[in-house]
Design a protein around this motif. Sequence first.
Motif, PDB file in Angstrom:
ATOM      1  N   ALA A  22       0.830  -1.206   0.000  1.00 31.48           N
ATOM      2  CA  ALA A  22       0.000   0.000   0.000  1.00 31.48           C
ATOM      3  C   ALA A  22       0.867   1.259   0.000  1.00 31.48           C
ATOM      4  CB  ALA A  22      -0.924  -0.005   1.212  1.00 31.48           C
ATOM      5  N   PHE A  23       1.876   1.286   0.867  1.00 27.13           N
ATOM      6  CA  PHE A  23       2.734   2.468   0.937  1.00 27.13           C
ATOM      7  C   PHE A  23       3.596   2.601  -0.310  1.00 27.13           C
ATOM      8  CE2 PHE A  23       2.057   1.875   5.612  1.00 27.13           C
ATOM      9  CZ  PHE A  23       1.320   3.048   5.783  1.00 27.13           C
ATOM     10  N   ALA A  24       3.929   1.483  -0.938  1.00 25.46           N
ATOM     11  CA  ALA A  24       4.695   1.546  -2.183  1.00 25.46           C
ATOM     12  C   ALA A  24       3.914   2.270  -3.272  1.00 25.46           C
ATOM     13  CB  ALA A  24       5.063   0.131  -2.643  1.00 25.46           C
ATOM     14  N   ILE A  25       2.593   2.115  -3.266  1.00 27.75           N
ATOM     15  CA  ILE A  25       1.758   2.826  -4.241  1.00 27.75           C
ATOM     16  C   ILE A  25       1.780   4.322  -3.973  1.00 27.75           C
ATOM     17  CG2 ILE A  25      -0.632   3.197  -4.964  1.00 27.75           C
ATOM     18  CD1 ILE A  25      -1.039   0.157  -4.675  1.00 27.75           C
ATOM     19  N   LEU A  26       1.562   4.714  -2.718  1.00 25.54           N
ATOM     20  CA  LEU A  26       1.526   6.146  -2.398  1.00 25.54           C
ATOM     21  C   LEU A  26       2.901   6.793  -2.557  1.00 25.54           C
ATOM     22  CD1 LEU A  26      -0.805   6.216   0.750  1.00 25.54           C
ATOM     23  CD2 LEU A  26      -1.389   6.699  -1.634  1.00 25.54           C
ATOM     24  N   THR A 212      -1.640  11.917   7.316  1.00 30.01           N
ATOM     25  CA  THR A 212      -0.445  11.192   6.901  1.00 30.01           C
ATOM     26  C   THR A 212      -0.818  10.122   5.879  1.00 30.01           C
ATOM     27  OG1 THR A 212      -0.674   9.498   8.615  1.00 30.01           O
ATOM     28  CG2 THR A 212       0.533  11.508   9.222  1.00 30.01           C
ATOM     29  N   LYS A 213       0.189   9.529   5.267  1.00 33.79           N
ATOM     30  CA  LYS A 213      -0.067   8.425   4.349  1.00 33.79           C
ATOM     31  C   LYS A 213      -0.608   7.220   5.109  1.00 33.79           C
ATOM     32  CE  LYS A 213       3.185  10.022   0.872  1.00 33.79           C
ATOM     33  NZ  LYS A 213       4.532   9.867   0.282  1.00 33.79           N
ATOM     34  N   GLU A 214      -0.185   7.071   6.375  1.00 27.96           N
ATOM     35  CA  GLU A 214      -0.762   6.015   7.212  1.00 27.96           C
ATOM     36  C   GLU A 214      -2.260   6.209   7.371  1.00 27.96           C
ATOM     37  OE1 GLU A 214       3.533   6.004   7.912  1.00 27.96           O
ATOM     38  OE2 GLU A 214       2.046   7.614   7.897  1.00 27.96           O
ATOM     39  N   ASP A 215      -2.689   7.473   7.499  1.00 30.10           N
ATOM     40  CA  ASP A 215      -4.118   7.766   7.589  1.00 30.10           C
ATOM     41  C   ASP A 215      -4.839   7.370   6.305  1.00 30.10           C
ATOM     42  OD1 ASP A 215      -4.229   8.993  10.202  1.00 30.10           O
ATOM     43  OD2 ASP A 215      -3.302  10.779   9.347  1.00 30.10           O
ATOM     44  N   VAL A 216      -4.212   7.656   5.158  1.00 28.93           N
ATOM     45  CA  VAL A 216      -4.847   7.342   3.872  1.00 28.93           C
ATOM     46  C   VAL A 216      -5.055   5.835   3.730  1.00 28.93           C
ATOM     47  CG1 VAL A 216      -4.628   7.473   1.363  1.00 28.93           C
ATOM     48  CG2 VAL A 216      -3.917   9.416   2.781  1.00 28.93           C
ATOM     49  N   VAL A 217      -4.034   5.064   4.067  1.00 27.98           N
ATOM     50  CA  VAL A 217      -4.159   3.606   3.991  1.00 27.98           C
ATOM     51  C   VAL A 217      -5.233   3.118   4.965  1.00 27.98           C
ATOM     52  CG1 VAL A 217      -2.974   1.405   4.361  1.00 27.98           C
ATOM     53  CG2 VAL A 217      -1.790   3.295   3.207  1.00 27.98           C
ATOM     54  N   SER A 218      -5.251   3.703   6.157  1.00 27.22           N
ATOM     55  CA  SER A 218      -6.259   3.336   7.156  1.00 27.22           C
ATOM     56  C   SER A 218      -7.671   3.601   6.641  1.00 27.22           C
ATOM     57  CB  SER A 218      -6.016   4.105   8.457  1.00 27.22           C
ATOM     58  OG  SER A 218      -7.046   3.859   9.394  1.00 27.22           O
ATOM     59  N   MET A 219      -7.880   4.733   5.969  1.00 26.05           N
ATOM     60  CA  MET A 219      -9.204   5.050   5.416  1.00 26.05           C
ATOM     61  C   MET A 219      -9.643   3.980   4.419  1.00 26.05           C
ATOM     62  SD  MET A 219      -8.908   9.101   4.478  1.00 26.05           S
ATOM     63  CE  MET A 219      -7.511   9.982   5.159  1.00 26.05           C
ATOM     64  N   ALA A 220      -8.743   3.639   3.500  1.00 25.55           N
ATOM     65  CA  ALA A 220      -9.092   2.654   2.471  1.00 25.55           C
ATOM     66  C   ALA A 220      -9.419   1.304   3.106  1.00 25.55           C
ATOM     67  CB  ALA A 220      -7.951   2.521   1.475  1.00 25.55           C
ATOM     68  N   ARG A 221      -8.658   0.920   4.116  1.00 26.90           N
ATOM     69  CA  ARG A 221      -8.904  -0.358   4.785  1.00 26.90           C
ATOM     70  C   ARG A 221     -10.202  -0.314   5.585  1.00 26.90           C
ATOM     71  NH1 ARG A 221      -4.786  -3.503   3.715  1.00 26.90           N
ATOM     72  NH2 ARG A 221      -2.589  -2.899   3.912  1.00 26.90           N
ATOM     73  N   SER A 222     -10.482   0.807   6.233  1.00 30.58           N
ATOM     74  CA  SER A 222     -11.711   0.927   7.019  1.00 30.58           C
ATOM     75  C   SER A 222     -12.934   0.778   6.138  1.00 30.58           C
ATOM     76  CB  SER A 222     -11.744   2.268   7.746  1.00 30.58           C
ATOM     77  OG  SER A 222     -10.715   2.344   8.716  1.00 30.58           O
TER      78      SER A 222
END
Length: 334
Positions: A22-26, A212-222
């Motif tokens: 996921a972070f590799a994409i962002l 943060t990018k961690e927040d973005v990944v968290s949103m998509a997963r949620s």
Amino acid sequence: MTNYAILAERVLEGHSLTDDEAFAILDSPDEDLLPLLHAAYTVRKHYYGNKVKLNMIMNTKSGLCPENCGYCAQSIISKAPIEKYSMMKQEEIVAGAARAAELNAGTYCIVASGRGPVNRELEIVIDSVKEIKAKHEHMTVCACLGLLKPEQAKRLKEAGVDRYNHNINTSAAHHESITTSHTYDDRVNTVDLVKQSGISPCSGVIIGMRETKEDVVSMARSLHAMDADSIPVNFLHAVDGTPLEGTDELTPRYCLKVLSLFRFINPTKEIRISGGREVNLRSLQPFGLYPANSIFIGDYLTTAGQESDRDRQMLEDLGFEVDLEPLTREPVTV
């Protein structure tokens, strides 16, 4: 370097992205953008072909909201010079549906500001939806009225509301930085409530609110965990007079990476490019429809959208077609 084509095939086989993927994409370099978009399109095409869903918003009540959401021009803390009015009359809401039909918008979104609907507002929406359904049988009607009570959700379902939107907007960790007048769980619970009532759940995010990018990944997963059928991805269009005034941290390329991430994490879902599309994607707007399969046409709540003629021309130039199929719970693999 991530092989996005292989990643797309794995996602189609049921693979869930790891955090590293996921972070590799962002964090992907801009020169990888075209391979990334092609891979996201592979997933999108599998479920939706070259079809694009069109949605139109009717802002049936503007301003006058007691909530303190930092992005919103309609909130109680906003000093933005917007038009404010109480709930529209039924005939105005029904006329909006006719306009949506003229524009080939398969989904008509009835939106009202506020924490949640009072009885009078709910009755107007219910009566409007009944008339809209009588006149436009195959139109998907979406309501966005704030926090709901179980009985209200039941009545909306009985009236013919197909979908209910209540965005999580941001991650659980970042939520209190954006608003404190309701909780993140309040929003999740409303989405769960409409699902239990038999209404298709719609919930999305706003990107660019200093998360943060961690927040973005968290949103998509949620949103994956919530099983939201439709996911609007807004990109902050900072309005003067709001706490986020002047915030401008997005590039068109990063927006496309976000859309691709949401497609990989939510492969079967409607991903809709929503508010802020025009000012954040700018000349790269057409590329957004390779990962996404849905857009709003016309204006948003308090900001102007792109002219519908330009949207139609964009779809024609891309070789995409408007999806007018009635709402279903799951997409049909193409």
